[in-house]
Design a protein around this motif. Structure first.
Motif, PDB file in Angstrom:
ATOM      1  N   ASP A   1       0.827  -1.177   0.000  1.00 24.80           N
ATOM      2  CA  ASP A   1       0.000   0.000   0.000  1.00 24.80           C
ATOM      3  C   ASP A   1       0.871   1.240   0.000  1.00 24.80           C
ATOM      4  OD1 ASP A   1      -2.337  -1.573   2.223  1.00 24.80           O
ATOM      5  OD2 ASP A   1      -2.349  -1.456   0.039  1.00 24.80           O
ATOM      6  N   PHE A   2       0.218   2.377  -0.234  1.00 25.09           N
ATOM      7  CA  PHE A   2       0.963   3.628  -0.259  1.00 25.09           C
ATOM      8  C   PHE A   2       1.378   3.987   1.159  1.00 25.09           C
ATOM      9  CE2 PHE A   2       2.562   7.536  -1.226  1.00 25.09           C
ATOM     10  CZ  PHE A   2       1.919   8.562  -0.559  1.00 25.09           C
ATOM     11  N   THR A   3       2.573   3.613   1.513  1.00 23.43           N
ATOM     12  CA  THR A   3       3.072   3.886   2.850  1.00 23.43           C
ATOM     13  C   THR A   3       4.578   3.953   2.827  1.00 23.43           C
ATOM     14  OG1 THR A   3       3.259   3.037   5.095  1.00 23.43           O
ATOM     15  CG2 THR A   3       2.974   1.410   3.360  1.00 23.43           C
TER      16      THR A   3
ATOM     17  N   CYS B   1      -7.214   5.257   5.104  1.00 18.14           N
ATOM     18  CA  CYS B   1      -5.867   5.717   5.457  1.00 18.14           C
ATOM     19  C   CYS B   1      -5.257   4.792   6.506  1.00 18.14           C
ATOM     20  CB  CYS B   1      -5.914   7.144   5.991  1.00 18.14           C
ATOM     21  SG  CYS B   1      -6.372   8.379   4.764  1.00 18.14           S
TER      22      CYS B   1
ATOM     23  N   GLU C   1      -0.595   9.137   4.642  1.00 21.40           N
ATOM     24  CA  GLU C   1      -1.748   9.008   3.758  1.00 21.40           C
ATOM     25  C   GLU C   1      -2.859   9.968   4.177  1.00 21.40           C
ATOM     26  OE1 GLU C   1      -3.173   5.055   3.221  1.00 21.40           O
ATOM     27  OE2 GLU C   1      -1.195   4.195   2.909  1.00 21.40           O
TER      28      GLU C   1
ATOM     29  N   HIS D   1      -2.034  13.431   3.118  1.00 21.25           N
ATOM     30  CA  HIS D   1      -2.182  13.578   1.673  1.00 21.25           C
ATOM     31  C   HIS D   1      -3.656  13.750   1.296  1.00 21.25           C
ATOM     32  CE1 HIS D   1      -0.965  13.277  -2.489  1.00 21.25           C
ATOM     33  NE2 HIS D   1      -1.881  12.340  -2.700  1.00 21.25           N
TER      34      HIS D   1
ATOM     35  N   LYS E   1      -4.114   6.884  -5.493  1.00 16.08           N
ATOM     36  CA  LYS E   1      -3.336   5.962  -4.668  1.00 16.08           C
ATOM     37  C   LYS E   1      -2.483   5.016  -5.505  1.00 16.08           C
ATOM     38  CE  LYS E   1      -3.870   2.756  -0.809  1.00 16.08           C
ATOM     39  NZ  LYS E   1      -4.827   2.133   0.137  1.00 16.08           N
TER      40      LYS E   1
END
Length: 933
Positions: free
Chosen positions: A181-183, A310, A315, A318, A391
C-alpha cells in the motif's frame, strides 16, 4: 508532430516518426475502438527486474511442418501458475540474450487458458488467430531488438495484420496488484516465532472496533495492521491490545503474562504499544477531520471512504491536502479551475476524448477562461491534481523510487557562507562542527541514523542546505506509465489532447508528487533515526539504573571543583548523611587539606571514595592517587572510583532535593547525590529527569514525546523488577512504585506500621498467585516461613524433578510460566536483588595518562555511554576512548548479545586494544577485543 517523443521496445529507445502508427500502437486508432474484448483492462507493468522470456511455442503450423502428430494428453494446470505465450524459434534464440521489458509483457488471455479436451471449434480458431498474431509480433520484436533496417513504421501504420496494436502488445498483459500500500513505513522486523511458545493463549477480541473505542471505525482491521507494522503474530497482537486496554503495565505483562505475550521482552512490548498508539491516533484524527468536514457540509461518501482507508499519517495528510479542510487557506490551482467549471471537460478528456472540443469553453470576460491557453492550463491543473492524489499512481512512483538510487545531499548554506569568522555567539564553532556535511551525498538506504540527526541539526541552525535527489529516470518512467497505462484516454484522442495529458502528467510530477516524495523520504529517515536514538537512550538508561549497588560501605563522596573547592559528603551504608564539608585540594595548603581528609576517613572508618566526573575530576583523582601511593591513609586500604555526576546539579536545586535536605547548601546536596548513586543507583537516579542523566546522543533532536514515553517506561520497568525497600526508600521512589502498580515490599527486618505482612510480599510472586503458591507448598509439606532456605529449595527441586513442571501446572490449574515464577520466588534467598548479576563501579588505586598509551596496547575499561556511531569506554583517563561501530562485531560479543542491534551498554566491562591516538585532539580509537563477564 507526434505527441510521443519516443517509446521503448526490448530495451531500445526508438524515435516515433509517424503519428498514425503511434495512435494505432496505443490503441487510439480506428476511431478509438478496441480490437479485443480485453482492450479496456488495466494493467500494471512490473517495475522490478524484468523477467526473461520463458515462453515456449506449443502450437505448430501443420501446413508447413508436414504430417501432424497425435497431441499428448494435456495436464491440468497447476494452481496459481502463470501461463506464458508462445514465441517463434527466432524468439527462442533471442530469449537467452535479452530480457523482456516490463511494459511489453503479454498477459494470459482467455484463449490461452482453454485446456479442456472439449473446447469448441470456435475457440480453436480464435486461438490459432491469436497465435499467428503473436508470432508476427514476436518476429517484429526480435528484428527491433537487433535494430534491423527492415523495420518500417509507415507500414505498421497502414493497418496491416503485421502491425503490432495495443491490444496485442500493450493491453494483453497480466494484471498485477501492487504489493504494498501507499506507505513509507519501514520494513517490519523479523517475524517472531510463536511455535516455541505452546502455552500462548490465543484470545479473539469481540470486535476490532473495541481496540479504538466504540466511535472509531476504520476500513481495516487494527489487529492485522498492528501485526504488519511490528512483525508480531496477530494472536499475540490481540492479546497485547487487550492487556493494554485493561490498563496493564509492560512490567506486569513481561513477568506475569508471558503466555499471553509469547515471552516478548519489555522492548518488544514497548514497540507494539507505540505502534498501537500510532494507529489509535490515526483513527482519532481521521474521525475528528471527518466530523469537521461534515459540519462544513463538504464530506462526501467518497471522501469518507478515503479517510477510512488511510493506514498512516502520511496518507491522511495527503488526503487532507486535497480536501477543502482549511477554508482560510489559499485556493489551489485545481480548485480555482474547478470553480470555473473545467472539471467536466477534464474528465471528458480521459473518458470521451473524441467528443471533446475546448473552443466553446473560451469566455473572454472571465479570468481563467479568456483564452484557449487559459482553458488548457486549467484542465492541466485539474488533471495534475487527480494524478497526484491517486493511490495507485503514488504506489507506482514509490515502487520506481525503491528500485532506483535515491540520495540525500547536504551542503553549506548561503547564510553560513556569508558569515565572517570571529566570535559571534559561538556560531563559528557550530559551523566547524558540520564541516563533514558541507559536501555530503549518500544513498538513503545506507545513510546512518546519527548522520540523519546531525544533518537535521545543521539544517535547523541554518548551516546546511539539504536536498533529496531522485533520479531523472524515475520521472521519465513515471510519465510514460501514466500516459500509456494508468491515465490513457479510453478513446481516440487528437494530438493536442495528448499534449494536454502529457503536460498534466509532467506538472503533477514536478509540482506535486516530487515535493511530496522528498518530504516523506525526509520524514521517514528522521522517524527511523529518532526511533534508533531513543532505543539507545532506553538501553543506556536501563543499564545505568540496574547497575549493581555497593552495599555495606561507608562512602566519602567528592564533588570536585577548583575555585569553589571540592564538596565532601560522608554517607553511611544506608545513605544517611554523616558529615559534609568543603576542602580546597588544588591550591595552597594541600597538606592541611590532606590531614582533614585522613581525619574524616579514620573517624568514620571509610575506605571508599567516590569522585564525580565533572570539572577538576582528573586533578582530584591525581590528588587521591598520590596520597594512596604514599600510603597516607594507612592502616585504611582506601580505593576510589569515578562516577557520572550528570544531573546532580539540576537535582540539587529541585523541590524534591530541598524537601529531602532542607538544611544543606545545593553544592553539598550534589555531593550527597554523587555518593548515593554508587550505593543504590536506581533509588537515586529515579529522582532525576532521565534526559539529564547524560545517556545517549542527540537527545534534543528527537521527538520529546517519544523520548519521554520510552524513558518513563524504562524507569517503570526497572522499579517494578527491583522492588522497593520501604525502610530506606525516598518519597520519589515510593511514588514511582505506587504509580506503576508494583507491590511495595519490605526487604528489611523492620515492620510496616498498620499493614499486615505476608511473607510472599518479599518475593516476585504476584498476589493473584498467592493461593496457587500455597497449594503448591502443600503438595510436599512446605511452609512460607521457610522461604529462601536451602531445605525448602531442595524439596521444591526434588518435587518438580519427580513430577514434572507441566504435570504440576495442570494439577494446580496454572500455566508453566506462572508455576516457574512461583518456584523462583520460593527458592530465591531473602533480599534477592536482580541487580547482583550486573556490574559494579570500578574501584582503583592508580591512573594512566596519554603518554602511557601506544598503538596495540590492550586495556580493560567500562562502557560509559553508547551512541549511534559507537561505544565510549572509560579506560581511566581524562577522555574516554571510542570503539567505532564497525569494530563491534558479533564474534566479539557473548552469545546472548549477538542478536541484539544494541550490543553494548553502560557499565559493561570490556577488553580493548588501542588502534589510533590523536594527541592533538586527545582522541583515542579503540578496538573491541571481548566483553568481560
Amino acid at each position: 508532430m507526434c505527441v510521443f517523443n519516443s517509446y521503448i521496445l526490448c530495451g531500445f529507445k526508438i524515435p516515433c516518426i509517424d503519428n498514425n502508427f503511434c495512435l494505432n500502437f496505443y490503441g487510439l486508432g480506428r476511431g478509438g475502438k478496441p480490437e479485443s474484448a480485453d482492450e479496456d483492462e488495466s494493467w500494471h507493468p512490473e517495475p522490478k527486474v524484468a523477467k526473461r522470456l520463458s515462453v515456449k511455442s506449443t502450437e505448430k503450423n501443420t501446413a508447413s511442418k508436414g504430417p501432424s502428430k497425435e497431441p499428448k494428453p494435456k495436464k491440468e494446470p497447476k494452481p496459481k501458475a502463470d501461463r506464458k505465450p508462445r514465441v517463434t524459434k527466432t524468439a527462442k534464440a533471442f530469449k537467452a540474450k535479452e530480457t523482456e521489458p516490463s511494459c511489453l509483457k503479454t498477459a494470459t488471455g482467455p484463449s490461452d487458458v482453454q485446456n479442456e479436451s472439449e473446447e469448441s471449434q470456435t475457440s480453436v480458431i480464435v486461438k490459432q488467430e491469436v497465435c499467428q498474431k503473436l508470432e508476427s509480433v514476436n518476429e517484429a520484436l526480435v528484428r527491433l531488438s537487433f535494430a534491423l533496417p527492415s523495420v518500417t513504421f509507415n507500414d505498421a501504420g497502414s493497418g496491416s495484420s503485421e502491425a503490432p496494436t495495443s491490444s496485442q502488445v500493450l493491453l494483453k498483459v497480466k494484471k498485477e496488484e501492487p504489493e504494498d500500500d501507499f506507505t513509507f513505513d519501514e520494513p517490519v522486523h523479523k517475524k517472531q516465532k510463536t511455535s516455541s511458545a505452546p502455552q500462548g493463549r490465543r484470545v479473539k477480541l469481540p470486535k476490532s472496533a473495541s481496540v479504538f473505542g466504540e466511535d472509531l471505525h476504520m476500513n481495516w482491521d487494527p489487529i492485522q495492521m498492528l501485526a504488519e507494522k511490528t512483525g508480531v503474530d496477530p494472536w499475540v497482537c490481540a492479546n497485547i491490545a487487550n492487556l493494554f486496554r485493561e490498563e496493564n503495565t509492560i512490567p506486569f505483562m513481561v513477568r506475569y503474562r508471558k503466555d499471553l505475550v509469547n515471552h516478548m521482552d519489555a522492548d518488544g512490548l514497548r514497540e507494539v504499544q507505540q505502534a498501537l498508539q500510532e494507529l489509535c491516533s490515526l483513527a482519532k484524527k481521521c474521525q475528528s477531520t471527518m466530523l469537521t468536514l461534515k459540519k462544513e457540509g463538504v464530506l462526501t461518501t467518497e471522501l469518507e471512504e478515503l479517510f477510512k482507508n488511510c493506514k498512516t499519517m502520511d496518507e491522511l495528510d495527503h488526503v487532507v491536502s486535497h480536501t477543502p479542510y482549511k477554508k482560510s487557506s489559499k485556493l489551489s490551482k485545481a480548485r480555482r479551475a474547478k470553480e470555473l467549471g473545467l472539471e467536466p471537460p477534464a474528465l471528458a478528456l480521459l473518458q470521451r476524448p473524441q467528443t471533446l472540443n475546448l473552443q466553446p469553453l473560451v469566455q473572454p470576460d472571465i479570468e481563467g477562461l479568456a483564452t484557449l491557453d487559459d482553458v488548457t492550463t486549467g484542465i492541466v491543473h485539474i488533471l495534475a491534481d487527480m494524478i497526484a492524489k491517486d493511490k495507485e499512481t503514488l504506489t507506482y512512483v514509490l515502487t520506481l523510487c525503491d528500485n532506483s538510487v535515491v540520495k540525500l545531499q547536504s551542503s553549506v548554506s548561503k547564510t553560513a557562507q556569508k558569515e565572517k569568522p570571529g566570535p559571534q555567539q559561538g556560531r563559528p564553532n557550530d559551523i566547524n562542527n558540520f564541516k563533514l556535511y558541507f559536501d555530503f551525498t549518500c544513498n538513503i538506504q545506507r545513510i546512518q541514523h546519527h548522520q540523519i540527526l546531525a544533518i537535521n541539526r545543521g539544517e535547523n541552525l541554518k548551516i546546511l542546505t539539504v536536498k533529496v535527489i531522485i533520479p531523472d529516470c524515475v520521472g521519465t518512467d513515471f510519465c510514460r506509465w501514466c500516459i500509456n497505462v494508468r491515465w490513457r484516454p479510453r478513446g481516440f484522442a487528437q494530438p493536442e489532447m495528448m499534449n494536454i495529458l502529457g503536460n498534466a502528467v509532467k506538472d503533477s510530477y514536478k509540482r506535486l508528487i516530487l515535493p511530496l516524495l522528498c518530504r516523506r523520504f525526509r520524514s521517514q529517515l528522521t522517524s527511523n533515526a529518532e526511533k534508533e536514538s531513543v532505543a539507545i537512550f532506553v538501553q543506556n538508561l536501563r543499564q545505568r539504573l540496574l547497575t549493581c549497588p555497593v552495599r555495606g560501605r561507608t562512602i566519602l563522596a567528592v564533588d570536585p571543583g577548583f575555585r569553589h573547592g571540592c564538596k565532601l559528603a560522608v554517607l553511611s551504608p544506608t545513605g544517611k548523611i554523616l558529615h559534609t564539608d568543603v576542602v580546597y585540594l588544588h591550591g595552597t595548603g594541600q597538606n592541611r587539606e590532606a590531614d582533614k581528609l585522613r581525619h574524616l576517613l579514620m573517624l568514620h572508618g571509610c575506605e571508599t571514595v567516590v569522585i564525580g566526573n565533572g570539572t577538576a575530576c582528573r586533578q582530584t583523582e591525581a590528588y587521591f592517587d598520590n596520597l594512596i601511593k604514599r600510603r597516607f591513609f594507612q592502616p585504611l586500604d582506601v580505593s576510589y572510583c569515578i562516577t557520572d555526576e550528570a544531573g546532580a546539579s539540576i537535582y540539587s536545586v529541585s523541590p524534591e532535593a530541598v524537601k529531602e535536605m532542607p538544611d544543606l547548601d545545593p553544592n553539598l546536596r550534589s555531593a550527597v547525590s554523587i555518593g548515593r548513586r554508587v550505593q543504590d543507583p536506581l533509588a537515586e537516579l529515579v529522582k532525576i529527569d532521565p534526559k539529564h542523566i547524560g545517556i545517549g546522543t542527540y537527545q534534543h533532536d528527537v521527538s520529546q514525546t517519544l523520548l519521554r514515553a520510552a524513558l518513563d517506561g524504562v524507569v517503570q520497568e526497572c522499579v517494578s523488577f527491583v522492588g522497593v525497600d520501604v525502610n530506606v526508600c525516598s518519597e520519589t521512589l515510593m511514588s514511582e512504585a505506587k504509580a506503576h502498580n508494583k507491590p511495595v515490599t519490605n526487604k528489611g527486618k523492620g515492620k510496616i506500621i498498620g499493614t499486615e505482612l505476608n511473607p510472599l510480599d518479599q518475593t516476585c510472586i504476584h498476589p493473584e498467585s498467592y493461593s496457587t503458591a500455597m497449594r503448591f507448598l502443600s503438595l510436599f509439606g512446605g511452609h512460607v516461613d521457610q522461604l529462601g532456605q536451602c531445605q525448602l529449595k531442595d524439596r521444591v527441586e526434588a518435587h518438580v524433578k519427580s513430577h514434572g513442571l507441566e504435570a504440576l501446572a495442570q494439577t494446580l490449574d496454572a500455566t508453566c510460566e506462572t508455576l516457574q515464577l512461583i518456584i523462583d520466588g520460593l527458592t530465591q534467598p531473602p533480599g534477592f536483588d536482580i541487580r547482583q548479576d550486573f556490574n559494579q563501579a570500578d574501584f582503583k588505586r592508580q591512573i594512566i595518562s596519554m603518554s602511557d598509551l601506544h598503538v596495540g596496547l590492550v586495556l580493560t575499561g567500562r562502557v560509559s555511554n553508547m551512541a549511534l556511531f559507537g561505544a565510549f569506554v572509560d579506560i581511566g583517563m581524562e577522555r574516554s576512548g571510542l570503539i567505532p561501530k564497525r569494530f563491534i562485531t558479533p564474534d566479539k560479543l557473548p552469545s546472548d548479545q549477538r542478536n541484539h542491534s544494541l550490543a553494548l551498554g553502560p557499565g559493561e566491562r570490556v577488553e580493548v586494544r588501542v588502534v589510533d591516538l590523536d594527541l592533538q585532539r586527545k582522541r583515542i580509537t579503540l578496538d573491541l577485543v571481548r566483553v568481560i563477564r
